[in-house]
Design a protein around this motif. Structure first.
Motif, PDB file in Angstrom:
ATOM      1  N   ILE A 268       1.147  -1.126   0.221  1.00 44.59           N
ATOM      2  CA  ILE A 268      -0.263   0.133   0.076  1.00 44.59           C
ATOM      3  C   ILE A 268       0.896   0.959   0.216  1.00 44.59           C
ATOM      4  O   ILE A 268       0.441   2.386  -0.420  1.00 44.59           O
ATOM      5  N   ALA A 269       2.256   1.284   0.644  1.00 44.73           N
ATOM      6  CA  ALA A 269       2.534   2.236   0.587  1.00 44.73           C
ATOM      7  C   ALA A 269       3.596   2.376  -0.351  1.00 44.73           C
ATOM      8  O   ALA A 269       3.435   4.113  -0.790  1.00 44.73           O
ATOM      9  N   GLN A 270       3.917   1.437  -1.491  1.00 47.88           N
ATOM     10  CA  GLN A 270       4.060   1.613  -2.850  1.00 47.88           C
ATOM     11  C   GLN A 270       3.224   2.323  -3.007  1.00 47.88           C
ATOM     12  O   GLN A 270       3.694   4.048  -4.127  1.00 47.88           O
ATOM     13  N   TYR A 271       2.078   2.202  -3.277  1.00 46.68           N
ATOM     14  CA  TYR A 271       1.367   2.607  -4.186  1.00 46.68           C
ATOM     15  C   TYR A 271       1.105   3.951  -3.572  1.00 46.68           C
ATOM     16  O   TYR A 271       0.760   5.215  -4.662  1.00 46.68           O
ATOM     17  N   ALA A 272       0.943   4.122  -2.565  1.00 45.92           N
ATOM     18  CA  ALA A 272       0.786   5.492  -2.027  1.00 45.92           C
ATOM     19  C   ALA A 272       1.640   6.805  -2.737  1.00 45.92           C
ATOM     20  O   ALA A 272       1.502   7.572  -2.883  1.00 45.92           O
ATOM     21  N   MET A 273       2.816   6.313  -2.437  1.00 49.84           N
ATOM     22  CA  MET A 273       3.799   6.763  -2.986  1.00 49.84           C
ATOM     23  C   MET A 273       4.156   7.480  -4.441  1.00 49.84           C
ATOM     24  O   MET A 273       3.792   8.707  -5.370  1.00 49.84           O
ATOM     25  N   ARG A 274       3.637   6.047  -5.649  1.00 47.93           N
ATOM     26  CA  ARG A 274       3.398   6.588  -6.904  1.00 47.93           C
ATOM     27  C   ARG A 274       2.027   7.580  -7.122  1.00 47.93           C
ATOM     28  O   ARG A 274       2.273   7.694  -8.530  1.00 47.93           O
ATOM     29  N   ALA A 275       0.720   7.054  -6.072  1.00 49.46           N
ATOM     30  CA  ALA A 275      -0.167   7.930  -6.393  1.00 49.46           C
ATOM     31  C   ALA A 275       0.397   9.144  -6.045  1.00 49.46           C
ATOM     32  O   ALA A 275      -0.011  10.632  -7.220  1.00 49.46           O
ATOM     33  N   GLY A 276       1.316   9.476  -5.491  1.00 51.63           N
ATOM     34  CA  GLY A 276       1.473  11.299  -4.705  1.00 51.63           C
ATOM     35  C   GLY A 276       2.415  11.615  -6.130  1.00 51.63           C
ATOM     36  O   GLY A 276       1.871  12.965  -6.777  1.00 51.63           O
ATOM     37  N   GLU A 277       3.465  10.373  -7.097  1.00 55.40           N
ATOM     38  CA  GLU A 277       3.649  11.491  -7.855  1.00 55.40           C
ATOM     39  C   GLU A 277       3.339  11.823  -9.257  1.00 55.40           C
ATOM     40  O   GLU A 277       3.306  12.761  -9.736  1.00 55.40           O
ATOM     41  N   LYS A 278       1.814  10.336  -9.386  1.00 53.45           N
ATOM     42  CA  LYS A 278       1.250  11.525 -10.582  1.00 53.45           C
ATOM     43  C   LYS A 278       0.125  12.311  -9.935  1.00 53.45           C
ATOM     44  O   LYS A 278      -0.177  13.008 -11.316  1.00 53.45           O
TER      45      LYS A 278
END
Length: 426
Positions: A268-278
């Motif tokens: 979930i942390a990886q997905y959240a970081m990727r979402a923030g980058e997007k």
């Protein structure tokens, strides 16, 4: 908009990208699989001829794959994205404006080129794309987007068009629409297709002849505009400026089932970081976050559990650490022991331009600016040294849940160590 519109579409795009750098795939049946090597999402013409359908689960077609020697590749999105960029560079001189419709489709505004033979013009476009990328394309030309898309579909399915169908020609347009199923028309959903079938409307040609008032009553203004476009009346011009997104998501299936809270939180942390980058790439912030995770729905013999939690973000943010903190609250509130989770994701809503976001009473401008600089530094490092070079500790480093991609081709064009080398021997 006046003038002509073209829709340029790459044929079997993912497979064509793989073939561009792997000659062994040319002329043989080949498929590309979805995330986690689940289903066939791209098929060569040879694979289609063998009956491989879009979305076929790989575990159900293994016997056919083995019997016919079908080449199988995992998705390589870095390669496909870079090849899309190369196609755009090739087609840019052939249009006044280009609207990216999907990774393999582009609408072209041909205004200003009307004095040319547009079929020859688009043929030159196809040759340029193939010369620069090896990827074959088809083109549909029409006075509206809908007719251009119909023409493209006809050009892909019927070799009599030689890769280009000009729907400005009334005879060609009539021939295509009288044979095109109404359910396959761009913008006609399953429910609308059912309503049209009840009225005896089964082809695009029959839909074209529907009265506009009746179309509005049957399917609102959307169907009315579609009928108008089939009659050559443009509903909208090529959109050069991308409309602001209303939401975005990062979701993945796990390579192996997850049974521990901290392992799930790492994903979930990886997905959240990727979402923030997007978000930051688009200059946006989010006001609401939803985190979800669930077990394998296709295994009813095993214990099932599905959970999601939605949390407001105050202030609105694109900060990856803020998103992780909110996601953790949701995960901990919804977590249940004793289940094997196979998919999770982050969804962001209430998106707003960063400079227009609503301020809160007690927020610290200096603190927000420091966090923005931190996020910018993380983005720069990961861009320079590769994804996940710098990650928060909660994300972990083993990542047993990483999506499976056992048959992935090299990053031929985006990683220097994987660029193919050619040697000449005397």
């Amino acid at each position: 908009m006046t003038g002509a519109i073209a829709l340029q579409d790459a044929n079997n795009f993912y497979v064509s990208c793989e073939r561009a750098f792997d000659p062994s795939l040319r002329g043989v049946p080949a498929i590309v699989l979805s995330n986690n090597d689940g289903c066939a999402i791209a098929r060569s013409a040879e694979a289609k001829a063998l009956g491989i359908r879009m979305g076929d689960p790989i575990h159900l077609i293994r016997d056919k794959v083995k019997a016919h020697g079908i080449a199988v590749r995992s998705s390589n999105y870095a390669l496909y994205g870079d090849m899309q960029r190369r196609i755009l560079a090739a087609i840019e001189p052939f249009a006044r404006d280009v609207e990216i419709y999907s990774i393999d489709e582009n609408f072209l505004d041909l205004a200003g080129f009307e004095d040319r033979d547009l079929v020859a013009h688009c043929q030159a476009l196809r040759e340029r794309v193939e010369q620069w990328t090896t990827i074959p394309t088809c083109v549909g030309i029409g006075p509206t987007k809908t007719l251009a898309k119909l023409g493209n579909a006809a050009a892909k399915k019927n070799p009599i068009f030689g890769g280009i169908a000009d729907m400005r020609d009334a005879d060609i347009a009539r021939w295509v629409m009288d044979r095109f199923p109404v359910g396959d028309v761009w913008g006609v959903g399953r429910a609308t297709a059912g309503k049209l079938a009840a009225l005896g409307i089964h082809t695009a040609g029959q839909l074209r002849d529907l009265q506009l008032r009746q179309a509005r009553g049957l399917g609102t203004v959307v169907l009315e505009r579609l009928v108008a476009e089939l009659n050559g009346v443009p509903a909208q011009a090529v959109e050069v400026i991308e409309p602001q997104r209303k939401g975005m998501a990062v979701t993945r299936s796990f390579g192996t089932p997850v049974t521990k809270l901290e392992v799930l939180m790492g994903a979930i942390a990886q997905y959240a970081m990727r979402a923030g980058e997007k978000l930051r790439q688009h200059g946006l912030v989010a006001g609401r976050l939803t985190v979800f995770f669930h077990t394998n729905r296709h295994r009813p013999d095993r214990p099932q559990y599905s959970a999601s939690r939605t949390l407001a973000l105050h202030p609105m943010s694109a900060d990856g650490f803020v998103l992780i903190a909110a996601a953790r609250r949701g995960v901990e509130a919804a977590w249940r022991h004793g289940f094997a989770f196979t998919k999770a994701g982050i969804m962001l809503e209430h998106l707003e331009r960063a400079e227009l976001r609503q301020r809160t009473l007690f927020e610290c401008a200096d603190g927000i600016e420091r966090r923005e600089r931190l996020m910018g530094a993380l983005d720069a490092l990961n861009h320079r040294y590769g994804k996940f070079s710098v990650v928060p500790g909660v994300q972990g480093f083993r990542r047993s849940w990483t999506t499976r991609a056992d048959m992935k081709s090299p990053a031929w064009t985006t990683q220097i160590e994987e660029v193919p080398c050619v040697m000449a021997r005397r």
